[in-house]
Design a protein around this motif. Sequence first.
Motif, PDB file in Angstrom:
ATOM      1  N   ASN A 142      31.387  -0.326  30.929  1.00 55.58           N
ATOM      2  CA  ASN A 142      31.825   0.329  29.699  1.00 55.58           C
ATOM      3  C   ASN A 142      33.226  -0.153  29.347  1.00 55.58           C
ATOM      4  N   ASP A 144      34.995   0.350  26.863  1.00 58.01           N
ATOM      5  CA  ASP A 144      35.830   1.292  26.117  1.00 58.01           C
ATOM      6  C   ASP A 144      36.631   2.188  27.051  1.00 58.01           C
ATOM      7  N   SER A 145      36.338   2.177  28.317  1.00 58.54           N
ATOM      8  CA  SER A 145      36.974   3.095  29.250  1.00 58.54           C
ATOM      9  C   SER A 145      38.073   2.415  30.051  1.00 58.54           C
TER      10      SER A 145
END
Length: 326
Positions: A142, A144-145
């Motif tokens: 992920n 975005d993390s």
Amino acid sequence: MAKAKVNKKMGAVSVELPECPVCMDVMSAPIFQCQSGHSICNSCTRILLPPICPICRQAMTQMRNWQLEELISKATVPCPNRSSGCVFTMVAMNMEDHLKECIFREMACPIGIVFGRCSWSGKLKDILDHFKERHSNNCYLNTDSEININNVSISVDERYMYLMPLGKFLFILTFKIDTCQKMAYWAVQHIGSKKAAQQYVYGVHIMSKQDDKRQVVFLDKCFNDAFDVNEVFRQARCGVMPLTMLSHFIKDGKLSFSFIVQRSQPNFKNKGKGHVTENNPKNKGPKVPGPQSASNQSRGKSPGPMHYHQQKGTKGGPHVFKNNKQ
């Protein structure tokens, strides 16, 4: 005697390489001869008990077949992994270097190599699935993390490793705390060839847990996994931060950072904080300078930490870069 055809432009020899009469594999140096002149590869010579030539039953000697060894070293040969899909052919003397980075080679788990906690081995195409199944905490999917690490201390040696996919390519991020050198290091490596790795640059964005206005970004080029990451750290050809400085980014043993990997293209601008991206127009966030902003790193010197500074009267996240090394 084997027939050879010299390719003058390539400096190579097109030849049907002789096979060892014992193991039936292609001959490789060193090649030894018996008293009658029959040649046998080194591995077979060592296991002959007694050391008798299997062709003429004469005793083996320590006499090398230098002419045959030279011919083989200049011959163009296919990669031993061609049955797995490798299409490269090259001069035999360069094969050893290719095998270190061939993407079709049998690979050991990177976690097992560094920490000795995994005995898995397999092909590159299976490494990501292996990480998802066995090392999910070390798999960065992920983009975005942030990566959040607990129980971090500048007084304890630690190393953390993360695998991240970018399209069909895989990259390894290594973060290390070295109390002997009193430094913290971040480096990203491409699993593949040196040539492919040179097409990518990475950025590491470190956010302070003590003050959200304190942020640091490192930019550098990728090495491939055949290059020892410890040597990258030793030469400081990566993101480097003194541990005294890192202490201002840790709170209650917690540290956070994110990173990007992008193609090294002229005038390319990343548009995704913490993204592993290839020029995705949907991404938003602070702009990260392209490879030309870190041109001094191509000479093997780390430019040091680059800090975000927000201009007065502007809104949104930080976007102006300033190198703290004068």
